[in-house]
Design a protein around this motif. Sequence first.
Motif, mmCIF file in Angstrom:
data_model
loop_
_atom_site.group_PDB
_atom_site.id
_atom_site.type_symbol
_atom_site.label_atom_id
_atom_site.label_comp_id
_atom_site.label_asym_id
_atom_site.label_seq_id
_atom_site.Cartn_x
_atom_site.Cartn_y
_atom_site.Cartn_z
ATOM 1 N N SER A 243 -11.935 -5.368 0.684
ATOM 2 C CA SER A 243 -12.457 -4.374 1.621
ATOM 3 C C SER A 243 -11.541 -4.197 2.818
ATOM 4 O O SER A 243 -11.307 -3.072 3.282
ATOM 5 C CB SER A 243 -13.857 -4.775 2.095
ATOM 6 N N LYS B 90 -8.616 -1.992 2.171
ATOM 7 C CA LYS B 90 -8.893 -0.556 2.078
ATOM 8 C C LYS B 90 -8.958 0.129 3.445
ATOM 9 O O LYS B 90 -8.989 1.355 3.527
ATOM 10 C CB LYS B 90 -10.210 -0.330 1.332
ATOM 11 N N LEU C 48 0.839 -1.193 0.000
ATOM 12 C CA LEU C 48 0.000 0.000 0.000
ATOM 13 C C LEU C 48 0.879 1.250 0.000
ATOM 14 O O LEU C 48 1.914 1.292 0.660
ATOM 15 C CB LEU C 48 -0.892 0.034 1.243
#
Length: 208
Positions: free
Chosen positions: A180, A183, A129
């Motif tokens: 999900s 995130k 990320l």
Amino acid sequence: MTLFRLALTGIFALGLAHTAAAESHTHTHASDDIYHGYFEDSQIADRNLSDWDGSWQSVYPYLKDGTLDPVIAHKAESGDKSAAEYRAYYDTGYKTDVEQIDIKGDTVTFHTGTSSYSGTYRADGHETLTYAKGNRGVRFIFKKAAGDMQAPDYIQFSDHAIAPQNAVHFHLFWGNDRASVLKELTNWPTYYPTALSGAQIVQDMLAH
């Protein structure tokens, strides 16, 4: 001749000491960079669940009862937020009702109040990320293979390391949808070994 040999030995030893010191400095600098999220993709390597083996306690209760106040005050002295703002930030980040997590072999057990539930997990790769300020982090992902229905389908570890090593603390993300969970950036329940006292956890946090 003897003096000459002694001189050469001294010069050689000095050179070795200088090289060792330089290598140590380079290693420390590289480790600091990785800890703060600056690394190359080539440095990332998959990890096994054994890196997080042990019994771990949530730090959220220590935030709520004031044990972490020295950490909040320290961050406010050098950071860009007030103590109240940092407290709100960490209240959101640390918040969880999973007070303890036990990891043994491929089994992860979650403890909430007086109840617990477990699952067996298999490695499901990792994801990198990039955060708003430009640094990066790696999530090491494990998928449930069997276990209690309450156990999440996915757990994702983030502990500032990007290759195999034993964790000293970690942030854990979990849920039933891999994408999900990936995130989630604002709530990162954080765990330290249950053997550590609140004061010892404070010392570790202040050191970083």
